[in-house]
Design a protein around this motif. Sequence first.
Motif, PDB file in Angstrom:
ATOM      1  N   VAL A 122       0.640  -1.099   0.180  1.00 47.78           N
ATOM      2  CA  VAL A 122      -0.077   0.012   0.228  1.00 47.78           C
ATOM      3  C   VAL A 122       0.885   1.247  -0.021  1.00 47.78           C
ATOM      4  N   HIS A 123       1.936   1.271   0.821  1.00 46.26           N
ATOM      5  CA  HIS A 123       2.655   2.396   0.867  1.00 46.26           C
ATOM      6  C   HIS A 123       3.454   2.511  -0.378  1.00 46.26           C
ATOM      7  N   ASP A 124       4.167   1.477  -0.950  1.00 43.56           N
ATOM      8  CA  ASP A 124       4.917   1.577  -2.104  1.00 43.56           C
ATOM      9  C   ASP A 124       3.969   2.064  -3.282  1.00 43.56           C
ATOM     10  N   SER A 125       2.771   1.662  -3.236  1.00 39.97           N
ATOM     11  CA  SER A 125       1.893   1.745  -4.450  1.00 39.97           C
ATOM     12  C   SER A 125       1.727   3.403  -4.431  1.00 39.97           C
ATOM     13  N   GLN A 126       1.378   3.936  -3.125  1.00 45.86           N
ATOM     14  CA  GLN A 126       1.026   5.285  -3.234  1.00 45.86           C
ATOM     15  C   GLN A 126       2.242   6.173  -3.652  1.00 45.86           C
ATOM     16  N   VAL A 127       3.379   6.017  -3.167  1.00 42.46           N
ATOM     17  CA  VAL A 127       4.470   6.735  -3.607  1.00 42.46           C
ATOM     18  C   VAL A 127       5.204   6.390  -5.047  1.00 42.46           C
ATOM     19  N   ARG A 128       5.038   5.277  -5.578  1.00 37.52           N
ATOM     20  CA  ARG A 128       5.717   4.916  -6.575  1.00 37.52           C
ATOM     21  C   ARG A 128       4.566   4.999  -7.931  1.00 37.52           C
ATOM     22  N   LYS A 129       3.370   4.516  -7.704  1.00 37.82           N
ATOM     23  CA  LYS A 129       2.485   4.545  -8.679  1.00 37.82           C
ATOM     24  C   LYS A 129       1.348   5.771  -8.699  1.00 37.82           C
ATOM     25  N   LEU A 130       0.540   5.887  -7.421  1.00 38.74           N
ATOM     26  CA  LEU A 130      -0.519   6.665  -7.387  1.00 38.74           C
ATOM     27  C   LEU A 130      -0.205   8.254  -7.347  1.00 38.74           C
ATOM     28  N   ASP A 131       1.042   8.390  -6.809  1.00 39.69           N
ATOM     29  CA  ASP A 131       1.581   9.689  -6.987  1.00 39.69           C
ATOM     30  C   ASP A 131       2.222  10.396  -8.084  1.00 39.69           C
ATOM     31  N   ARG A 132       2.191   9.201  -8.885  1.00 38.23           N
ATOM     32  CA  ARG A 132       2.851   9.533 -10.296  1.00 38.23           C
ATOM     33  C   ARG A 132       2.148   8.633 -11.158  1.00 38.23           C
ATOM     34  N   ARG A 133       0.978   8.944 -11.412  1.00 39.36           N
ATOM     35  CA  ARG A 133       0.080   8.058 -12.144  1.00 39.36           C
ATOM     36  C   ARG A 133       0.393   8.054 -13.697  1.00 39.36           C
ATOM     37  N   GLU A 134       0.448   9.285 -14.081  1.00 41.45           N
ATOM     38  CA  GLU A 134       0.642   9.300 -15.563  1.00 41.45           C
ATOM     39  C   GLU A 134       1.950   8.816 -16.061  1.00 41.45           C
ATOM     40  N   GLU A 135       2.703   8.724 -15.196  1.00 38.75           N
ATOM     41  CA  GLU A 135       4.302   8.250 -15.669  1.00 38.75           C
ATOM     42  C   GLU A 135       4.225   6.760 -15.439  1.00 38.75           C
ATOM     43  N   PHE A 136       3.539   6.171 -14.499  1.00 41.94           N
ATOM     44  CA  PHE A 136       3.367   4.877 -14.309  1.00 41.94           C
ATOM     45  C   PHE A 136       2.429   4.211 -15.346  1.00 41.94           C
ATOM     46  N   GLU A 137       1.295   4.775 -15.841  1.00 41.67           N
ATOM     47  CA  GLU A 137       0.574   4.377 -16.625  1.00 41.67           C
ATOM     48  C   GLU A 137       0.957   4.294 -18.244  1.00 41.67           C
ATOM     49  N   ALA A 138       2.067   5.328 -18.400  1.00 38.61           N
ATOM     50  CA  ALA A 138       2.733   5.309 -19.661  1.00 38.61           C
ATOM     51  C   ALA A 138       3.690   4.114 -19.760  1.00 38.61           C
ATOM     52  N   PHE A 139       4.357   3.716 -18.590  1.00 38.43           N
ATOM     53  CA  PHE A 139       5.210   2.857 -18.370  1.00 38.43           C
ATOM     54  C   PHE A 139       4.593   1.450 -18.595  1.00 38.43           C
ATOM     55  N   ARG A 140       3.357   1.360 -18.110  1.00 35.35           N
ATOM     56  CA  ARG A 140       2.490   0.051 -18.171  1.00 35.35           C
ATOM     57  C   ARG A 140       2.133  -0.039 -19.745  1.00 35.35           C
ATOM     58  N   GLU A 141       1.864   0.916 -20.359  1.00 28.59           N
ATOM     59  CA  GLU A 141       1.589   0.768 -21.875  1.00 28.59           C
ATOM     60  C   GLU A 141       2.767   0.089 -22.413  1.00 28.59           C
ATOM     61  N   ARG A 142       3.922   0.681 -22.195  1.00 28.68           N
ATOM     62  CA  ARG A 142       5.074   0.255 -22.832  1.00 28.68           C
ATOM     63  C   ARG A 142       5.381  -1.383 -22.516  1.00 28.68           C
ATOM     64  N   LEU A 143       5.072  -1.662 -21.489  1.00 30.73           N
ATOM     65  CA  LEU A 143       5.115  -3.197 -20.936  1.00 30.73           C
ATOM     66  C   LEU A 143       4.139  -3.972 -21.717  1.00 30.73           C
ATOM     67  N   LEU A 144       2.780  -3.504 -22.051  1.00 27.72           N
ATOM     68  CA  LEU A 144       1.881  -4.332 -22.679  1.00 27.72           C
ATOM     69  C   LEU A 144       2.321  -4.431 -24.020  1.00 27.72           C
ATOM     70  N   GLU A 145       2.688  -3.455 -24.644  1.00 21.19           N
ATOM     71  CA  GLU A 145       3.045  -3.542 -26.093  1.00 21.19           C
ATOM     72  C   GLU A 145       4.385  -4.596 -26.265  1.00 21.19           C
ATOM     73  N   GLU A 146       5.217  -4.430 -25.425  1.00 25.12           N
ATOM     74  CA  GLU A 146       6.190  -5.450 -25.511  1.00 25.12           C
ATOM     75  C   GLU A 146       5.745  -6.860 -25.366  1.00 25.12           C
ATOM     76  N   PHE A 147       4.988  -7.128 -24.430  1.00 19.56           N
ATOM     77  CA  PHE A 147       4.298  -8.152 -24.045  1.00 19.56           C
ATOM     78  C   PHE A 147       3.435  -8.807 -25.270  1.00 19.56           C
ATOM     79  N   GLN A 148       2.732  -7.871 -25.830  1.00 17.07           N
ATOM     80  CA  GLN A 148       1.902  -8.537 -26.864  1.00 17.07           C
ATOM     81  C   GLN A 148       2.691  -9.006 -28.187  1.00 17.07           C
ATOM     82  N   GLN A 149       4.195  -8.583 -28.322  1.00 14.24           N
ATOM     83  CA  GLN A 149       4.960  -9.098 -29.075  1.00 14.24           C
ATOM     84  C   GLN A 149       5.703 -10.134 -28.896  1.00 14.24           C
TER      85      GLN A 149
END
Length: 170
Positions: A122-149
């Motif tokens: 919960v702590h880690d998700s707040q700091v690293r994900k929720l507080d930097r939502r845009e950055e993290f979601e963009a990062f996940r999009e890249r992971l998903l593209e790579e995963f699809q390939q």
Amino acid sequence: MRRWLAAPLLIALTAWGVPPLGAQEPSPDEQRTQEQIQEAAKRPYANDLGPDEIDVSGYPPQMQRSYALFARRCSRCHTLARAVNSQWASPAFWEHYVRVMWHKPGSQINGSEARQLWEFLVHDSQVRKLDRREEFEAFRERLLEEFQQQYPDRYQELYAGLEEEAAKLW
Ligand code: HEC
């Protein structure tokens, strides 16, 4: 039994009667963990392609200690990447997933550890994900593209029709 007979017998017993330490049968718990490791490997997630550690140098001391536990307990069946890069971020989602992992056969996680692991996530998700939502979601999009390939079939199975949701934090 006479002394001269007992001595060679003892030597024979220690040499042949006891299996060497390294060759012991795995315990039932260890066997269950092995089965889960195979399960986890058969079904990869996009998460797995990201980093498998967190820089916790800026976290409070208590959270740094919990990270050590998290790094041990949550990397037994899959790499830590699966938890580190997950889209789960809210306390409720983590409560669900920590329970699922805790109750997997051979998890070797106990009740008080499960709570500590949940608090860390919960702590880690707040700091690293929720507080930097845009950055993290963009990062996940890249992971998903790579995963699809790399895993087109598994991508279909997990994320087809859910592309938007799969990049978002929950
Ligand atoms: C006993 C083995 C085992 C341990 C220990 C374990 N996991 Fe898992 N985990 C699995 C397996 C197997 C899967 C894939 C099957 C599934 O989806 O349930 C999985 C899947 C996951 C997923 C992906 C699920 C999803 O739908 O996004 C996450 C996130 C996760 N684990 C986090 C954790 C965390 C956090 C811990 C430590 C609290 C942990 N795991 C400990 C076996 C384990």
